[in-house]
Design an enzyme around this catalytic site. Structure first.
Site, PDB file in Angstrom:
ATOM      1  N   TYR A  53      85.488  -1.962 -65.140  1.00  0.00           N
ATOM      2  CA  TYR A  53      85.046  -3.277 -64.681  1.00  0.00           C
ATOM      3  C   TYR A  53      83.585  -3.528 -65.054  1.00  0.00           C
ATOM      4  CZ  TYR A  53      89.206  -3.652 -61.673  1.00  0.00           C
ATOM      5  OH  TYR A  53      90.489  -3.733 -61.192  1.00  0.00           O
ATOM      6  N   PRO A 215      96.345 -11.580 -55.531  1.00  0.00           N
ATOM      7  CA  PRO A 215      97.177 -12.206 -54.497  1.00  0.00           C
ATOM      8  C   PRO A 215      97.198 -13.732 -54.573  1.00  0.00           C
ATOM      9  CG  PRO A 215      95.118 -11.418 -53.553  1.00  0.00           C
ATOM     10  CD  PRO A 215      95.184 -10.872 -54.944  1.00  0.00           C
ATOM     11  N   LEU A 216      96.196 -14.329 -55.207  1.00  0.00           N
ATOM     12  CA  LEU A 216      96.152 -15.790 -55.372  1.00  0.00           C
ATOM     13  C   LEU A 216      96.520 -16.213 -56.793  1.00  0.00           C
ATOM     14  CD1 LEU A 216      92.896 -16.662 -53.385  1.00  0.00           C
ATOM     15  CD2 LEU A 216      95.227 -16.364 -52.540  1.00  0.00           C
ATOM     16  N   GLY A 219      93.793 -17.822 -58.705  1.00  0.00           N
ATOM     17  CA  GLY A 219      93.390 -19.066 -58.072  1.00  0.00           C
ATOM     18  C   GLY A 219      94.471 -20.121 -58.012  1.00  0.00           C
ATOM     19  N   LEU A 220      95.619 -19.901 -58.667  1.00  0.00           N
ATOM     20  CA  LEU A 220      96.678 -20.909 -58.660  1.00  0.00           C
ATOM     21  C   LEU A 220      97.229 -21.149 -57.265  1.00  0.00           C
ATOM     22  CD1 LEU A 220      98.731 -20.058 -61.884  1.00  0.00           C
ATOM     23  CD2 LEU A 220      96.783 -21.599 -61.606  1.00  0.00           C
ATOM     24  N   LEU A 221      97.178 -20.110 -56.404  1.00  0.00           N
ATOM     25  CA  LEU A 221      97.665 -20.244 -55.031  1.00  0.00           C
ATOM     26  C   LEU A 221      96.515 -20.479 -54.054  1.00  0.00           C
ATOM     27  CD1 LEU A 221     100.251 -17.325 -55.171  1.00  0.00           C
ATOM     28  CD2 LEU A 221     100.763 -19.780 -55.210  1.00  0.00           C
ATOM     29  N   GLY A 222      95.353 -20.778 -54.590  1.00  0.00           N
ATOM     30  CA  GLY A 222      94.176 -20.998 -53.753  1.00  0.00           C
ATOM     31  C   GLY A 222      93.729 -22.439 -53.706  1.00  0.00           C
ATOM     32  N   GLY A 223      94.669 -23.370 -53.882  1.00  0.00           N
ATOM     33  CA  GLY A 223      94.309 -24.791 -53.855  1.00  0.00           C
ATOM     34  C   GLY A 223      93.893 -25.314 -55.216  1.00  0.00           C
TER      35      GLY A 223
END
Length: 328
Positions: A53, A215-216, A219-223
């Site tokens: 990373y 988990p998102l 960002g697609l599942l974060g609004g």
């Protein structure tokens, strides 16, 4: 903060794991230090990183994220002692042979380099970032046993393993009377539920904790649609996220409408769903800001009833364990 055990171990970890992949490429070091302090203030004791990373767009500066964490530990104040530290090895850290993958030599070099960058004398959870098909399990487990005996690592985990890889690893460890894997990091979210076929059943059988990454879904599942309308959406880390958004736009809109109906943020809904899934120990959250961190923590208070869970399954169909998912 809620706490649980990591898989079948007695190790106590927070139900949310702080992912640090953004530290360096997207989050400045000073902000990263503030986020880690805030995570401790809110009870998060489980931090995840990897030796690779920190790379820039050209692929340079691998290891920078571990160095940022190491300088944070160096500030003292119990920062290292209060942290269950997880990192990973597998990715090539250079162009020379044995600078990647999981040979005994590569593992030894990788752990020593991570310890230096992290400014610590041990790693609590040392994870294989990918399956190494070229190295036999006898060699991998011998290398890990040596590191445990030396006190340089305590537990071993995996990431991106198939179900049968988990079984291979655990049976080989059993033959050596070694604890083996205690956790698996997998891509798992409402949009990506493939692990329900074989990985989750394998983890349940062997008592491993599941640490879902993304988990998102970038960002697609974060609004994402709301932010798109507001002109505040940042470009997702994964190059194909925009294509996914276009493909699933109607479903994601219905999902955001459901979140509004429930009175929660979309990100909180996605995390709350994961927190209730079988085998899940802690979703790995990757906040770029303290506001993102606070939103993730609010997910712990979201309770989803059967009706809501069924609506989510209708929007994002999952899988039964194999082979029943596709055969009688």
């Amino acid at each position: 903060m809620e706490y649980t055990h990591l898989g079948r171990t007695g190790l106590t970890v927070s139900r949310l794991c702080l992912g640090t992949m953004n530290f360096g490429p997207h989050t400045e070091e000073s902000d990263a230090h503030r986020i880690m302090d805030a995570a401790h203030d809110r009870g998060i004791n489980f931090f995840d990183t990897a030796n690779a990373y920190g790379r820039d767009p050209e692929g340079n500066l691998k290891g920078r994220t571990e160095e940022i964490i190491g300088r944070w530990f160096a500030q003292g104040g119990g920062r290292r002692e209060r942290t269950v530290l997880a990192t990973k090895a597998y990715a090539a850290m250079g162009d020379w042979p044995n600078e990647g993958k999981l040979s005994a030599l590569a593992v030894r070099r990788a752990v020593e380099a991570s310890l230096r960058r992290l400014n610590t004398d041990h790693i609590d959870l040392y994870q294989m970032h990918h399956i190494d098909r070229d190295t036999p399990w006898e060699e991998i487990w011998q290398a890990m046993e040596v590191l445990v005996a030396q006190g340089k690592i305590i537990y071993v985990g995996s990431s991106n393993f198939a179900g049968w890889h988990v079984a291979q690893a655990q049976e080989a460890a059993r033959n050596r009377h070694f604890l083996g894997l205690v956790s698996e990091q997998s891509l798992y979210n409402l949009l990506d539920r493939t692990v329900e076929l074989e990985v989750v059943p394998a983890l349940q059988h062997y008592g491993l904790g599941l640490l879902p990454w993304s988990p998102l879904r970038s960002g697609l599942l974060g609004g994402a649609l709301r932010k798109e309308r507001e002109g505040t959406r940042v470009r997702a880390a994964l190059a194909h996220a925009d294509d996914l958004l276009a493909t699933h736009r109607d479903r994601i809109q219905a999902y955001e409408d459901l979140a509004d109906e429930l009175g929660v943020e979309p990100a909180e809904l996605a995390l709350a769903w994961l927190l209730g899934r079988p085998a899940v120990t802690a979703p790995i959250i990757g906040p770029r800001t303290q506001e993102h961190l606070d939103s993730a923590i609010r997910a712990l208070d979201v309770e989803l009833d059967r009706k809501t869970l069924d609506r989510l399954d209708d929007l994002f169909p999952g899988h039964r364990p194999a082979p029943e998912d596709y055969a009688w």
